[in-house]
Design a protein around this motif. Sequence first.
Motif, PDB file in Angstrom:
ATOM      1  N   GLU A  34      38.439  44.502  46.897  1.00 26.77           N
ATOM      2  CA  GLU A  34      39.269  43.398  46.378  1.00 26.77           C
ATOM      3  C   GLU A  34      38.413  42.204  45.983  1.00 26.77           C
ATOM      4  O   GLU A  34      38.696  41.528  45.006  1.00 26.77           O
ATOM      5  N   GLU A  35      37.369  41.927  46.749  1.00 26.84           N
ATOM      6  CA  GLU A  35      36.485  40.801  46.429  1.00 26.84           C
ATOM      7  C   GLU A  35      35.773  41.044  45.095  1.00 26.84           C
ATOM      8  O   GLU A  35      35.640  40.134  44.277  1.00 26.84           O
ATOM      9  N   THR A  37      36.841  43.021  42.639  1.00 24.67           N
ATOM     10  CA  THR A  37      37.782  42.967  41.534  1.00 24.67           C
ATOM     11  C   THR A  37      38.175  41.529  41.200  1.00 24.67           C
ATOM     12  O   THR A  37      38.390  41.210  40.031  1.00 24.67           O
ATOM     13  N   ALA A  38      38.242  40.667  42.198  1.00 19.20           N
ATOM     14  CA  ALA A  38      38.543  39.254  41.930  1.00 19.20           C
ATOM     15  C   ALA A  38      37.456  38.639  41.049  1.00 19.20           C
ATOM     16  O   ALA A  38      37.750  37.850  40.145  1.00 19.20           O
ATOM     17  N   PRO A  42      38.769  37.603  36.651  1.00 20.24           N
ATOM     18  CA  PRO A  42      39.166  36.263  37.087  1.00 20.24           C
ATOM     19  C   PRO A  42      40.505  35.794  36.518  1.00 20.24           C
ATOM     20  O   PRO A  42      41.117  34.882  37.071  1.00 20.24           O
ATOM     21  N   GLU A  45      45.602  37.933  39.091  1.00 22.97           N
ATOM     22  CA  GLU A  45      45.809  37.529  40.478  1.00 22.97           C
ATOM     23  C   GLU A  45      44.957  38.406  41.379  1.00 22.97           C
ATOM     24  O   GLU A  45      44.695  39.573  41.066  1.00 22.97           O
ATOM     25  N   GLU A  46      44.536  37.853  42.519  1.00 25.70           N
ATOM     26  CA  GLU A  46      43.728  38.619  43.454  1.00 25.70           C
ATOM     27  C   GLU A  46      44.466  39.880  43.869  1.00 25.70           C
ATOM     28  O   GLU A  46      45.637  39.847  44.221  1.00 25.70           O
ATOM     29  N   GLY A  47      43.768  41.010  43.788  1.00 29.64           N
ATOM     30  CA  GLY A  47      44.358  42.290  44.140  1.00 29.64           C
ATOM     31  C   GLY A  47      45.026  43.002  42.981  1.00 29.64           C
ATOM     32  O   GLY A  47      45.289  44.190  43.054  1.00 29.64           O
ATOM     33  N   ASP A  78      49.315  40.662  37.359  1.00 28.40           N
ATOM     34  CA  ASP A  78      49.811  39.943  38.532  1.00 28.40           C
ATOM     35  C   ASP A  78      50.657  40.918  39.348  1.00 28.40           C
ATOM     36  O   ASP A  78      50.764  42.088  38.997  1.00 28.40           O
TER      37      ASP A  78
END
Length: 104
Positions: A34-35, A37-38, A42, A45-47, A78
């Motif tokens: 997840e880190e 992909t964030a 950018p 949304e995270e995840g 999102d």
Amino acid sequence: MGRQLSPCGRARVAAGGPRQSGAIVGDKVVLASEEETAALFPDCEEGAVPVFGAPYRIACMIDDELDTDQDVYFEGGDHRTLVHVTGKGFEQLMYGMPRAQISR
């Protein structure tokens, strides 16, 4: 580190999936955290992971199981937007992308 694949349509990775995928792209293949992909996406949304890698200059591979689906759903960047395309429409969007057994 090898090339990173974002999950597309399937959650589990088959025992032979990463090896077959790596043989196709010519490098070791691992799922991105997840880190990671964030940092890679950018504007999402995270995840939330986009289904298209080309806008991010990331190599993509399609799970060959998706070729048999009549309908394909994926996140729209999102966790609120669900995008639906027909199987034929998804095939057209992903024209030319390599396919491999990624999940089972």
